[in-house]
Design an enzyme around this catalytic site. Structure first.
Site: not given
Length: 318
Positions: A128, A151, A33-34, A77, A73, A126, A216, A268-269, A289
């Protein structure tokens, strides 16, 4: 229906199986994540070590120009799991506890496709894609689920949204098993669940999806990794994620599954740059992001499958 690259990568994986008598390959997707483009060793990270990801890149292929569908996010996904552009299926931005929608029953996930081939499927991390019961992973192709529905900053301790969020739920399958879990334990818990899943399903094909809560914000790390890097808390957290990758790879090797398992590591980003030293790095790329610049949608990507993917390769094709 338009499909994105990763789904086709998985389909190619199945296409190389020479005969129907041979066991179908396992698939492991580790989704961070991130995480920014320059946040791991194979993509020039500085100040901390990622030996297991270095090994993955050395033994597999590194994609320098891999793009996610959107720099946020839930949308990212949705694209990963369905192979569809997220706008087409109505998943935008980052869903929170107020969202009344989620992934539709009309969409087919990778897990649902693989269930038709008798795969065991699990997600630890996660989700989401909606927190109401009808949207949870166990309704969309996954046999097992343990993790957060959205998140980790969507909780009462958010510094800029006091009173907005309820207690953060930790879910197992379709039940809330804890409120406000100790987030410093999550990376370890996800990893232990992943290792157990591999051990329990070593004799049949499986799909294991590990979408980590980290990196994240807010950042949390287990005691073993506190102060372990030269880059503060962020470096510590990345090193724990790298440890998690190593535990999964070690378990595959221990159970003689290396040569029949495609392992993918990506994000994811890009990094949430407004969080300063608690955010990662886009390296040479612009922004992060939430933007359509390369720093938002171009992320690190490594794939490893001994005997199928030639070792030490780099692809610069978008």
């Amino acid at each position: 229906m338009k499909r994105i690259t990763l789904l086709w990568l998985l389909l190619v994986a199945f296409a190389v199986v020479p005969t129907s008598a041979q066991r179908l390959p396992n698939v492991v997707i580790i989704f961070i994540d991130d995480m920014g483009y320059a946040d791991i060793g194979p993509f020039s990270a500085q100040g901390y070590q990622t030996p297991n990801l270095n090994r993955m890149a050395k033994e597999g292929i590194r994609f320098t120009d891999f793009y996610v569908a959107q720099a946020v996010c839930s949308a990212s996904r949705a694209a990963l799991l369905t192979g569809c552009y997220p706008n087409r299926i109505g998943i935008h931005g980052a869903l929170d506890h107020r969202a009344k929608h989620g992934i539709s029953d009309n969409e087919v996930t990778i897990a649902q496709v693989l269930k038709t081939k008798s795969y065991a499927t699990a997600i630890y991390g996660k989700w989401h894609l909606g927190h109401h019961p009808q949207f949870l992973p166990t309704r969309h192709g996954f046999d097992e689920y343990f993790g957060l529905p959205y998140s980790n900053d969507m909780w009462p301790n958010h510094p800029e949204a006091k009173g907005v969020y309820p207690p953060l739920p930790l879910i197992e399958n379709d039940k809330v098993v804890q409120l406000m879990p100790d987030q410093a334990q999550l990376t370890r818990q996800y990893t232990e669940h992943a290792v157990s899943f591999i051990e329990r399903n070593k004799d049949k094909p499986f799909f294991l999806y590990v979408p980590h809560t980290m990196v994240h914000v807010p950042l949390f790390v287990g005691d073993k990794f506190k102060g372990s890097s030269k880059s503060g808390l962020y470096g510590d957290v990345v090193q724990e994620v790298d440890w998690s990758v190593g535990e999964i790879l070690k378990t595959l090797k221990k159970n003689n599954l290396d040569n029949n398992t495609l392992v993918i590591f990506t994000s994811d980003n890009g990094p949430w740059l407004s969080y300063g030293e608690h955010a990662g790095s886009s390296g040479p790329l612009r922004e992060g992001k939430g933007t359509a610049w390369d720093g938002g949608v171009r992320v690190p990507f490594i794939a490893r499958w001994p005997g199928k993917i030639p070792a030490g390769r780099t692809s610069r094709t978008p």
